[in-house]
Design a protein around this motif. Structure first.
Motif, short mmCIF file in Angstrom:
data_model
loop_
_atom_site.label_atom_id
_atom_site.label_comp_id
_atom_site.label_asym_id
_atom_site.label_seq_id
_atom_site.Cartn_x
_atom_site.Cartn_y
_atom_site.Cartn_z
N GLU A 1 -40.13 -12.05 -26.12
CA GLU A 1 -41.67 -11.75 -26.37
C GLU A 1 -42.26 -12.76 -27.01
N THR A 2 -41.71 -13.17 -28.03
CA THR A 2 -42.67 -14.24 -28.90
C THR A 2 -42.15 -15.70 -28.53
N ASN B 1 -36.33 -15.08 -28.76
CA ASN B 1 -37.05 -13.68 -28.71
C ASN B 1 -37.91 -13.84 -27.27
#
Length: 202
Positions: A125-126, A123
């Motif tokens: 974003e994470t 991911n």
């Protein structure tokens, strides 16, 4: 001559099985019995006061599918989760430490998709790789081959670090599986602190 060849084959099979058992010990369930291929188990936290067992989780991000591998929340009545079945990557009757297997939840889902676990893309974003279901990787794909390792406390952790059986597959970026909480949901992901589990036969 045929009988002699058959006898040699049987002896070789016994020796190979004995060597495998000595090299890769069996993963044990909560009752101290070997974890067996094709048998239904609940995957539960080693610390019983943290949450429930592993199950299918909907992230509710605008789409129901695919479903992710997550953990039942800690509640007045803690759920054991959804049963899973382990299948060794190589022919064997038990699941062994550090040896690859596939794992799938039993039953059907509203997604009408595979319930086999698979490592998703990182991911952006994470920075985490979530373990999800609903995909149909090819048998030779490393994305759905997990293994179980024993930690320093003698407890079991899931790991994704597939053994290359063909000799041509690239070395994956290995990772231990742990639990993170996002939007009040407990999700099984790689690239974080490992989380110990036990296995109880259904």
């Amino acid at each position: 001559m045929l009988r002699f060849t058959a006898s040699l084959s049987f002896i070789w099979l016994l020796m190979a099985t004995s060597t495998m058992a000595q090299t890769w010990p069996a993963v044990l369930d909560a009752d101290g019995q070997p974890l067996r291929s094709g048998v239904e188990y609940y995957v539960l936290p080693a610390a019983t006061d943290t949450a429930g067992g592993l199950t299918l989780v909907n992230l509710n991000n605008g789409s129901i599918c695919p479903l992710f591998v997550g953990q039942e929340p800690l509640a007045p009545v803690v759920s054991s989760g959804t049963t899973v079945i382990f299948t060794p990557r190589v022919t064997d009757t038990v699941i062994r430490e550090t040896r690859d297997f596939t794992v799938a939840f039993t039953g059907f889902t509203i997604c009408a998709q595979s319930t086999a676990w698979m490592v998703g893309e990182k991911n952006p974003e994470t920075g985490r790789r979530y373990i999800l279901t609903g995909m149909n990787p090819t048998p030779s794909s490393n994305a759905w081959h997990f293994n179980i390792v024993k930690n320093d406390q003698g407890l079991y952790n899931f790991q994704w670090c597939p053994n290359c059986l063909t000799g041509v597959c690239p070395k994956p970026l290995c990772g231990d599986a742990g639990i993170v909480v996002e939007n009040e949901r407990r999700l099984l992901v790689l690239d974080g602190p490992s989380f110990p589990f036990i296995f109880r036969r259904a």
